[in-house]
Design an enzyme around this catalytic site. Structure first.
Site, PDB file in Angstrom:
ATOM      1  N   PRO A  22      46.817   1.503  -5.310  1.00 61.63           N
ATOM      2  CA  PRO A  22      47.177   2.641  -5.617  1.00 61.63           C
ATOM      3  C   PRO A  22      47.051   4.259  -4.897  1.00 61.63           C
ATOM      4  O   PRO A  22      44.996   4.029  -4.947  1.00 61.63           O
ATOM      5  CB  PRO A  22      47.555   3.139  -7.217  1.00 61.63           C
ATOM      6  CG  PRO A  22      47.505   1.761  -7.678  1.00 61.63           C
ATOM      7  CD  PRO A  22      46.880   0.988  -6.875  1.00 61.63           C
ATOM      8  N   GLU A  23      47.184   4.840  -3.950  1.00 58.83           N
ATOM      9  CA  GLU A  23      46.997   6.328  -3.360  1.00 58.83           C
ATOM     10  C   GLU A  23      46.902   7.525  -4.200  1.00 58.83           C
ATOM     11  O   GLU A  23      47.698   7.508  -5.480  1.00 58.83           O
ATOM     12  CB  GLU A  23      47.224   6.015  -1.890  1.00 58.83           C
ATOM     13  CG  GLU A  23      47.011   4.353  -1.281  1.00 58.83           C
ATOM     14  CD  GLU A  23      47.161   4.982   0.378  1.00 58.83           C
ATOM     15  OE1 GLU A  23      47.451   5.747   0.826  1.00 58.83           O
ATOM     16  OE2 GLU A  23      47.308   3.774   0.843  1.00 58.83           O
TER      17      GLU A  23
END
Length: 291
Positions: A22-23
């Site tokens: 996840p960014e």
């Protein structure tokens, strides 16, 4: 680690965020999905499962009775403000958070539950690179270790174009690697760095120190644009990312270069290329990103 907690009305409300690495946009979408709902709630139970990257730092029962004041984000960390104290959450490479009023019993990969009077916040992480860590305050030694080296937030006013250019001029590594490092600007991960560099017309292999002021201004604007659009579209669902209403993020559907190796550029028609930089895939258009 896992948790369970009381619930409002019968309609089950759930936050589920699962992603491959996840960014920032995915973490921000996660925060927005439960922050308002958990604010003001009182902790009624805490469940800790198999060990994650770091220990919780206090006995789980020590958090019972504390009130959740709010939820912030710093880079890819979620900061759950308690009264007193601070809970740092990180999704690692494959973690997810769910917020629900009627969760099932914790499963094998459910490693932390914060059960509150408004619902249960559960961290699920098959690969166990995530974290749930308690610190007394944001200036505590462990919090400084985890957060102290992070660069400026790209969606805040402190991300100033001239300062960004000055920081790039001091770095001789390829610009994409500088963006991913997180000490110049935080949270511009692999997907969004590739997209921002395309939008700015800058080749990812170009040394950051060689980027002129006008091009740095374009890159600054591109980073903001790409991240804001990604948040608006619910992030990128490359594998199993979803958000509060169960729908998927769909930024990836409008990606210009990321994941499109061999396909035609949406601007010039040339073939998108894929290379490896620091063990990560980089996508770019050799025509639109000449240097």
């Amino acid at each position: 680690m896992a948790t369970g907690f009381p619930a409002p009305p019968r309609r089950v409300r759930e936050l589920s965020v699962r992603a491959s690495m996840p960014e920032l946009p995915e973490v921000e979408v996660t925060r927005r999905g439960f922050a308002d709902r958990i604010a003001g709630a009182r902790v009624v139970a805490v469940h800790v499962g198999r060990p994650l990257r770091w220990a919780l730092g206090v006995p789980p029962e020590a958090l019972v009775g504390r009130r959740v004041q709010g939820v912030r984000r710093r880079g890819k960390y979620l900061l759950v403000d308690l009264d007193p104290g601070l809970l740092l959450l990180h999704l690692g490479m494959s973690g997810s958070l769910r917020f629900d009023t009627a969760l099932p019993p914790p499963g094998m990969h459910d490693h932390f539950d914060l059960a509150t009077s408004a619902g249960t916040l559960r961290l699920n992480d098959p690969r166990r690179f995530g974290a749930a860590v308690y610190v007394e305050a944001q200036d505590a030694p462990l919090a400084r270790k985890l957060l102290g080296g992070l660069g400026v937030e790209p969606l805040e006013d402190a991300f100033e174009p001239e300062a960004f250019h000055a920081a790039l001029r001091r770095r001789h590594a390829p610009v994409k690697q500088v963006l991913l490092a997180g000490d110049v600007v935080v949270g511009v991960g692999n997907i969004y760095a590739s997209e921002a560099l395309f939008l700015a017309g800058i080749r990812p292999t170009l040394a950051a120190s060689r980027i002129s002021r006008p091009r740095a201004m374009r890159l600054h604007a591109a980073i903001r644009d790409v991240l804001n659009r990604a948040v608006e579209r619910g992030g990128s669902s490359l594998r199993d990312f979803s958000h509060v209403d169960g729908s998927s993020g769909y930024f990836q559907l409008e990606a210009m270069v990321y994941g499109r190796a061999g396909q035609g550029c949406r601007v010039c028609g040339g073939a998108i290329r894929q290379i490896r930089q620091g063990q990560r895939s980089t996508f770019f258009c050799p025509v639109c990103q000449k240097g």
